[in-house]
Motif scaffolding. Structure first.
Motif, PDB file in Angstrom:
ATOM      1  N   LEU A 231      -6.217   4.110 -10.822  1.00 26.86           N
ATOM      2  CA  LEU A 231      -6.734   4.370  -9.481  1.00 26.86           C
ATOM      3  C   LEU A 231      -7.425   5.722  -9.393  1.00 26.86           C
ATOM      4  CD1 LEU A 231      -3.830   2.795  -7.480  1.00 26.86           C
ATOM      5  CD2 LEU A 231      -6.243   2.199  -7.213  1.00 26.86           C
TER       6      LEU A 231
ATOM      7  N   ARG B  10     -12.108  -3.971   1.143  1.00 28.47           N
ATOM      8  CA  ARG B  10     -11.573  -2.671   1.520  1.00 28.47           C
ATOM      9  C   ARG B  10     -12.593  -1.944   2.383  1.00 28.47           C
ATOM     10  NH1 ARG B  10     -11.574   0.404  -4.394  1.00 28.47           N
ATOM     11  NH2 ARG B  10     -13.835   0.747  -4.554  1.00 28.47           N
TER      12      ARG B  10
ATOM     13  N   LEU C 285      -0.875   0.487  -8.336  1.00 30.65           N
ATOM     14  CA  LEU C 285      -0.217  -0.139  -7.185  1.00 30.65           C
ATOM     15  C   LEU C 285      -0.461  -1.631  -7.273  1.00 30.65           C
ATOM     16  CD1 LEU C 285      -1.101   2.013  -4.016  1.00 30.65           C
ATOM     17  CD2 LEU C 285       1.177   1.666  -4.978  1.00 30.65           C
TER      18      LEU C 285
ATOM     19  N   TYR D 253      -7.078  -1.901   2.679  1.00 29.80           N
ATOM     20  CA  TYR D 253      -7.339  -3.123   1.921  1.00 29.80           C
ATOM     21  C   TYR D 253      -6.925  -4.338   2.753  1.00 29.80           C
ATOM     22  CZ  TYR D 253      -8.376  -0.487  -2.275  1.00 29.80           C
ATOM     23  OH  TYR D 253      -8.967   0.348  -3.192  1.00 29.80           O
TER      24      TYR D 253
ATOM     25  N   THR E 210      -3.686  -2.936   4.677  1.00 22.22           N
ATOM     26  CA  THR E 210      -2.678  -2.005   4.180  1.00 22.22           C
ATOM     27  C   THR E 210      -3.402  -0.786   3.596  1.00 22.22           C
ATOM     28  OG1 THR E 210      -0.695  -1.777   2.791  1.00 22.22           O
ATOM     29  CG2 THR E 210      -2.497  -3.095   1.888  1.00 22.22           C
ATOM     30  N   GLN E 211      -2.907   0.390   3.902  1.00 26.15           N
ATOM     31  CA  GLN E 211      -3.566   1.624   3.498  1.00 26.15           C
ATOM     32  C   GLN E 211      -3.209   1.985   2.059  1.00 26.15           C
ATOM     33  OE1 GLN E 211      -5.693   3.874   5.318  1.00 26.15           O
ATOM     34  NE2 GLN E 211      -5.928   4.793   3.282  1.00 26.15           N
ATOM     35  N   VAL E 212      -4.224   2.286   1.279  1.00 27.93           N
ATOM     36  CA  VAL E 212      -4.044   2.814  -0.071  1.00 27.93           C
ATOM     37  C   VAL E 212      -4.687   4.193  -0.106  1.00 27.93           C
ATOM     38  CG1 VAL E 212      -4.675   2.558  -2.492  1.00 27.93           C
ATOM     39  CG2 VAL E 212      -3.963   0.554  -1.161  1.00 27.93           C
TER      40      VAL E 212
ATOM     41  N   THR F  17      -9.456   5.030  -2.272  1.00 31.64           N
ATOM     42  CA  THR F  17      -8.760   5.202  -1.010  1.00 31.64           C
ATOM     43  C   THR F  17      -9.450   4.423   0.093  1.00 31.64           C
ATOM     44  OG1 THR F  17      -7.913   7.391  -1.619  1.00 31.64           O
ATOM     45  CG2 THR F  17      -8.105   6.899   0.745  1.00 31.64           C
TER      46      THR F  17
ATOM     47  N   GLY G 254       0.818  -1.200   0.000  1.00 34.13           N
ATOM     48  CA  GLY G 254       0.000   0.000   0.000  1.00 34.13           C
ATOM     49  C   GLY G 254       0.858   1.258   0.000  1.00 34.13           C
TER      50      GLY G 254
ATOM     51  N   LEU H  13      -0.735  -4.741  -4.605  1.00 31.43           N
ATOM     52  CA  LEU H  13      -0.736  -5.250  -3.249  1.00 31.43           C
ATOM     53  C   LEU H  13      -0.382  -6.730  -3.252  1.00 31.43           C
ATOM     54  CD1 LEU H  13      -4.002  -3.641  -1.813  1.00 31.43           C
ATOM     55  CD2 LEU H  13      -1.703  -2.656  -2.006  1.00 31.43           C
TER      56      LEU H  13
END
Length: 126
Positions: A86, A38, A18, A94, A120-122, A91, A9, A20
């Motif tokens: 994206l 998410r 991105l 995830y 994990t932050q996106v 946002t 992320g 993951l």
């Protein structure tokens, strides 16, 4: 003990990509389906996508279909979520998930998934 650990992320600009990763341990990886969910602040948990134990079946949430791709490498005990094009609305945190039981298909609902990673932050900047 089954463990799922997400990584990959981060912060990306609108239109960026991105990938993951979710590394699994604690049982035979190839025997089980895996899913991605998410959750954004103030919103309900959302199904992103899932892949069957063999990798032969995948399914995606409506909002990501055509932009995100799930794959798995059973030799590495890892599942991937490739995210392209994206948008700020992607946002979220995830999560990688997996059920206790073996599925012929793919588990789409949170209740079907017993094991969850830490997330994990996106963040997609506009």
């Amino acid at each position: 003990q089954v463990q799922l650990v997400e990584s990959g992320g981060g912060l990306v600009q609108t239109g960026g990509s991105l990938r993951l990763s979710c590394a699994a341990s604690g049982r035979t990886f190839s025997g089980y389906a895996l899913s991605w969910f998410r959750q954004a602040p103030g919103k309900e948990r959302e199904f992103v996508g899932a892949i069957s134990w063999s990798g032969g079946t995948t399914d995606y949430g409506t909002s990501v279909k055509g932009r995100f791709t799930i794959s798995r490498d059973n030799a590495l005990n890892t599942v991937y979520l490739q995210m392209n094009s994206l948008r700020p609305e992607d946002t979220a945190v995830y999560y990688c998930t997996s059920p206790k039981t073996q599925y012929a298909g793919v588990p789409r609902s949170p209740s079907e998934n017993d094991y969850w990673g830490q997330g994990t932050q996106v963040t997609v900047a506009s």
